[in-house]
Design a protein around this motif. Sequence first.
Motif, short mmCIF file in Angstrom:
data_model
loop_
_atom_site.label_atom_id
_atom_site.label_comp_id
_atom_site.label_asym_id
_atom_site.label_seq_id
_atom_site.Cartn_x
_atom_site.Cartn_y
_atom_site.Cartn_z
N ALA A 44 98.39 -106.59 -8.21
CA ALA A 44 98.27 -105.20 -7.76
C ALA A 44 97.35 -105.09 -6.56
N ALA A 47 99.01 -105.26 -3.18
CA ALA A 47 99.67 -104.03 -2.75
C ALA A 47 98.65 -102.99 -2.29
N LEU A 209 99.78 -98.06 -11.17
CA LEU A 209 99.86 -98.57 -9.80
C LEU A 209 100.77 -97.73 -8.92
N ASP A 210 101.90 -97.29 -9.44
CA ASP A 210 102.84 -96.55 -8.58
C ASP A 210 102.30 -95.19 -8.17
N GLU A 211 101.23 -94.71 -8.82
CA GLU A 211 100.60 -93.46 -8.42
C GLU A 211 99.37 -93.70 -7.55
N LEU A 213 98.90 -96.13 -5.40
CA LEU A 213 99.24 -96.59 -4.05
C LEU A 213 99.35 -95.42 -3.06
N PRO A 214 100.14 -94.38 -3.36
CA PRO A 214 100.18 -93.24 -2.42
C PRO A 214 98.84 -92.50 -2.37
#
Length: 220
Positions: A44, A47, A209-211, A213-214
């Motif tokens: 992670a 990224a 992680l998908d939240e 990142l932005p």
Amino acid sequence: VEALLRWRHDDGKMISPASFIPVAESSGLIISLGEWVLRSVLNAVGAMRRSHPDLIVAVNVSAVQFAHPNFLNMVDLALADSGIPAQALELEVTESVAILGAEAVEQIFYALKTRGISLAIDDFGTGFSSLSYLDRLPADRIKIDRSFVNALESGNRGARIAEMVIPLGKQLGMKVLAEGVETESQAQKLRDLGCAEVQGFLYAKPMPLDEILPWLEERP
């Protein structure tokens, strides 16, 4: 950024780490679980560092993991396989590692430091380690337990711990980070005391992680 481990039950409810970590430690599963966590975090990190190249991620390490004879080799392999620089990783241990003995802990600390990994003493003040023991460890950061941060507003006796730990950390050459900061009042009191780093719901709640990142990309 600190990595948090959560267990989502089949019904969607979250099981607290306070419930499953002790079971993992007593059963020995914490060794394989800890390795999976470290490898997942390092993947992670790659990224997250695309938007924040200097970002450091902290990972908690159990005293059981710390005492395992293969611990250093496991960390080395995880770093090598991920391609992430050691400087991007901070390992957090609690004062409970004192049970391993000062000399053993000191050796592991120095071995990790030579690799470029940062080290933090987590939940500081909740254990019973001596100050002379703490002075021997080449830690980079002391983390003040959230219970002492909460006491800053209530006026409870625990507030004195936070007030003492901040100058203590500076005297030992360590950064001091306060955990569990939820109000601007707490943050201001910590600023007034000279605490340079904080974390808590005031700034962000835990995110997958998908939240995150932005969320990171929106911040300089």
